[in-house]
Every structure is written in structure tokens, then in C-alpha cells.
Design a protein around this motif. Structure first.
Motif, PDB file in Angstrom:
ATOM      1  N   ALA A  35       0.929  -1.268  -0.172  1.00 47.66           N
ATOM      2  CA  ALA A  35       0.025  -0.169   0.209  1.00 47.66           C
ATOM      3  C   ALA A  35       0.785   1.362  -0.122  1.00 47.66           C
ATOM      4  CB  ALA A  35      -0.919  -0.117   1.094  1.00 47.66           C
ATOM      5  N   ARG A  36       2.150   1.281   0.436  1.00 47.59           N
ATOM      6  CA  ARG A  36       2.912   2.206   0.317  1.00 47.59           C
ATOM      7  C   ARG A  36       3.754   2.318  -0.691  1.00 47.59           C
ATOM      8  NH1 ARG A  36       5.564   2.981   6.633  1.00 47.59           N
ATOM      9  NH2 ARG A  36       3.778   1.901   7.819  1.00 47.59           N
ATOM     10  N   GLY A  37       3.849   1.379  -1.516  1.00 53.09           N
ATOM     11  CA  GLY A  37       4.371   1.652  -3.098  1.00 53.09           C
ATOM     12  C   GLY A  37       5.551   0.855  -2.815  1.00 53.09           C
ATOM     13  N   HIS A  38       5.900  -0.079  -1.946  1.00 56.58           N
ATOM     14  CA  HIS A  38       7.124  -0.686  -2.234  1.00 56.58           C
ATOM     15  C   HIS A  38       6.946  -2.158  -3.086  1.00 56.58           C
ATOM     16  CE1 HIS A  38       9.087   1.277   1.364  1.00 56.58           C
ATOM     17  NE2 HIS A  38       7.943   1.352   1.960  1.00 56.58           N
ATOM     18  N   GLN A  39       8.087  -2.449  -3.597  1.00 60.66           N
ATOM     19  CA  GLN A  39       8.047  -3.583  -4.457  1.00 60.66           C
ATOM     20  C   GLN A  39       8.424  -4.810  -3.349  1.00 60.66           C
ATOM     21  OE1 GLN A  39      11.467  -3.073  -7.123  1.00 60.66           O
ATOM     22  NE2 GLN A  39      10.044  -1.943  -8.699  1.00 60.66           N
ATOM     23  N   VAL A  40       7.282  -5.781  -3.347  1.00 64.87           N
ATOM     24  CA  VAL A  40       7.388  -6.587  -2.578  1.00 64.87           C
ATOM     25  C   VAL A  40       7.339  -8.181  -3.229  1.00 64.87           C
ATOM     26  CG1 VAL A  40       6.112  -7.846  -0.495  1.00 64.87           C
ATOM     27  CG2 VAL A  40       5.775  -5.415  -1.026  1.00 64.87           C
ATOM     28  N   THR A  41       8.227  -8.858  -2.731  1.00 63.29           N
ATOM     29  CA  THR A  41       8.144 -10.398  -3.118  1.00 63.29           C
ATOM     30  C   THR A  41       7.799 -11.174  -1.921  1.00 63.29           C
ATOM     31  OG1 THR A  41      10.040 -10.144  -4.644  1.00 63.29           O
ATOM     32  CG2 THR A  41       9.661 -12.281  -3.931  1.00 63.29           C
ATOM     33  N   ALA A  42       6.677 -11.853  -2.137  1.00 63.94           N
ATOM     34  CA  ALA A  42       5.898 -12.555  -1.159  1.00 63.94           C
ATOM     35  C   ALA A  42       6.525 -14.186  -1.288  1.00 63.94           C
ATOM     36  CB  ALA A  42       4.572 -12.601  -0.974  1.00 63.94           C
ATOM     37  N   VAL A  43       7.153 -14.591  -0.114  1.00 59.82           N
ATOM     38  CA  VAL A  43       7.749 -15.873  -0.080  1.00 59.82           C
ATOM     39  C   VAL A  43       7.046 -16.961   0.784  1.00 59.82           C
ATOM     40  CG1 VAL A  43       9.676 -17.229  -0.223  1.00 59.82           C
ATOM     41  CG2 VAL A  43       9.789 -15.040  -0.894  1.00 59.82           C
ATOM     42  N   ALA A  44       6.615 -18.252   0.198  1.00 62.57           N
ATOM     43  CA  ALA A  44       5.841 -19.149   0.948  1.00 62.57           C
ATOM     44  C   ALA A  44       6.406 -20.477   0.319  1.00 62.57           C
ATOM     45  CB  ALA A  44       4.283 -19.126   0.962  1.00 62.57           C
ATOM     46  N   ARG A  45       6.162 -21.682   1.008  1.00 63.36           N
ATOM     47  CA  ARG A  45       6.401 -22.765   0.650  1.00 63.36           C
ATOM     48  C   ARG A  45       5.591 -23.362  -0.723  1.00 63.36           C
ATOM     49  NH1 ARG A  45       9.894 -25.965   3.821  1.00 63.36           N
ATOM     50  NH2 ARG A  45      10.342 -24.847   6.062  1.00 63.36           N
ATOM     51  N   SER A  46       4.453 -22.589  -0.646  1.00 59.38           N
ATOM     52  CA  SER A  46       3.533 -23.092  -1.823  1.00 59.38           C
ATOM     53  C   SER A  46       2.635 -21.848  -2.317  1.00 59.38           C
ATOM     54  CB  SER A  46       2.470 -24.036  -1.231  1.00 59.38           C
ATOM     55  OG  SER A  46       1.334 -24.280  -2.242  1.00 59.38           O
ATOM     56  N   LEU A  47       2.770 -21.850  -3.508  1.00 61.74           N
ATOM     57  CA  LEU A  47       2.003 -20.758  -4.355  1.00 61.74           C
ATOM     58  C   LEU A  47       0.558 -20.836  -3.960  1.00 61.74           C
ATOM     59  CD1 LEU A  47       3.454 -20.403  -7.972  1.00 61.74           C
ATOM     60  CD2 LEU A  47       3.675 -18.907  -6.132  1.00 61.74           C
ATOM     61  N   ASP A  48      -0.007 -21.905  -3.528  1.00 57.52           N
ATOM     62  CA  ASP A  48      -1.325 -21.952  -3.198  1.00 57.52           C
ATOM     63  C   ASP A  48      -1.530 -21.125  -2.055  1.00 57.52           C
ATOM     64  OD1 ASP A  48      -1.978 -23.596  -5.345  1.00 57.52           O
ATOM     65  OD2 ASP A  48      -2.012 -25.505  -3.979  1.00 57.52           O
ATOM     66  N   ALA A  49      -0.697 -20.914  -1.250  1.00 56.04           N
ATOM     67  CA  ALA A  49      -0.932 -20.084   0.120  1.00 56.04           C
ATOM     68  C   ALA A  49      -0.858 -18.701  -0.276  1.00 56.04           C
ATOM     69  CB  ALA A  49       0.262 -20.342   1.090  1.00 56.04           C
ATOM     70  N   LEU A  50      -0.150 -18.121  -1.467  1.00 54.14           N
ATOM     71  CA  LEU A  50      -0.244 -16.958  -1.925  1.00 54.14           C
ATOM     72  C   LEU A  50      -1.343 -16.583  -3.105  1.00 54.14           C
ATOM     73  CD1 LEU A  50       3.612 -16.613  -2.171  1.00 54.14           C
ATOM     74  CD2 LEU A  50       2.254 -15.891  -0.234  1.00 54.14           C
TER      75      LEU A  50
END
Length: 209
Positions: free
Chosen positions: A18-33
Motif C-alpha cells: 500500500a505504501r508503494g514498495h516492491q514486495v516479493t512474497a515468499v511461501a512454501r506453496s504458491l497456493d498459500a499466496l
């Protein structure tokens, strides 16, 4: 950000995006994301694998760890892998911001909440893992820069984002009722504030209302 699919992690991702940062979200499964804010990049990865961490850290400014679970070894394995990866990257590597636990905070008697006789048994595996992670950070030299953000030891739950909070160091931030509390949403705001304006490099701090 590792642990992006958790209760706190999803809120940190949302706050940063929301603040405009480039975020890479990491989890063990893409289903969780499956549900992420626009612009957030979903990636699978293992925070306990130094090679995985190194690849994701290469172009990052900050590595955020919002990992959790009853496996006490997870926390120290994550710190070890992250530190190994960052040392390999040298001075160009990012700093770490770690979502810590509140059990290592000190009560009014100067005793860790974890060591108090009434500490709940069911929370001990989580607390032990986070305490060991904190100790691992404290033992580091200055080759890696980290921040460990402890929530209140008890009253920490999803709620409202007010954008207001106060900070402390090794003791909980208590309100007029003598209780320390904060919502996941305001915790996320505090964590992203620390990313944007670092004030607690190579140390722990805590937040509360």
C-alpha cells in the motif's frame, strides 16, 4: 518476505504494498499466496535453505521474516540460513527485519515472561524458537544488520489499523490499563516504518499502544 502467507505476514505484505514498495512474497506453496495485493510478486521458497535465501536477497533492500510454527528448530535454522546467505553477498546484501516473539520481553520484576511461572505451556515451543532466534542475532558480529521486533507478550491479535503506536526496547509498552497490546495491523505498520526509517539496527524493540 518469508512467511508472507501467515496472519502477520499477509498484513505486512499489504502494508508495504500500500505504501508503494516492491514486495516479493515468499511461501512454501504458491497456493498459500493465491490472494495478494496488486503488484506483489509470489515466489516459492524455503527460508532454511541458504541458496534460496541468497537468490531472493540478491536484489533486495530488506529481508523480512514473519515465520512461525511450533517447530522450535525452524527459527534458528531460518536465522542461520539468512545470515549465511547475507554474508555471502557481502556489504551489498540487505538487512534483516525479524518478526520476533514477546516471551523474551521483561516483566516488572525484570524476569522474561517465558520464565514466569504462569507462562502458558501451549505457547512454549513458539517462545523457545523465537528466544533462540533472538539469541542467535545477539551473537552476530557486525557483518549482518538485523532488527528484531517483539509484539506484546499476550495481547496480539488481528484488529484495526490505527497507524498509532509507541515503541519500547526490552519491556512491553503498556497502556493506562497496565496491559501491553497491539493489533496485527498496527504491528505491520510499525515494521514497515522501521524498514523505511531504521531506528533499531542490531537490536530488538517492541511496540504497543
Amino acid at each position: 518476505m518469508f512467511g508472507a502467507a501467515g496472519k502477520a505476514g499477509t498484513r505486512v505484505v499489504a502494508e508495504a504494498a500500500a505504501r508503494g514498495h516492491q514486495v516479493t512474497a515468499v511461501a512454501r506453496s504458491l497456493d498459500a499466496l493465491a490472494t495478494l495485493p496488486d503488484g506483489v510478486r509470489p515466489v516459492t521458497g524455503d527460508v532454511t535453505d541458504p541458496q534460496t535465501v541468497a537468490v531472493l536477497a540478491k536484489d533486495a533492500d530488506v529481508l523480512v521474516l514473519t515465520i512461525g510454527g511450533p517447530d522450535t528448530v525452524l527459527y534458528t535454522d531460518a536465522v542461520a540460513a539468512t545470515v549465511t546467505a547475507l554474508r555471502g553477498l557481502g556489504p551489498a546484501g540487505p538487512r534483516i527485519v525479524h518478526m520476533g516473539g514477546g516471551a523474551s520481553l521483561l516483566n516488572n520484576d525484570g524476569v522474561r515472561f517465558f520464565d514466569a511461572p504462569d507462562f502458558p505451556e501451549e505457547f512454549k515451543p513458539y517462545a523457545i524458537g523465537q528466544i533462540r532466534a533472538f539469541d542467535a542475532y545477539l551473537a552476530l558480529d557486525n557483518s549482518v544488520t538485523w532488527t528484531y521486533l517483539s509484539p506484546p507478550p499476550v495481547h496480539f491479535a488481528p484488529g484495526e489499523r490505527t497507524g498509532h503506536y509507541r515503541t519500547g526496547l526490552d519491556r512491553p509498552v503498556v497502556g493506562d490499563d497496565g496491559q501491553a497490546r497491539i493489533s496485527y495491523e498496527d504491528y505491520a505498520a510499525a515494521l514497515v516504518d522501521e524498514i523505511e526509517t531504521p531506528r533499531h539496527l542490531n537490536r530488538r524493540f517492541t511496540v504497543g499502544y
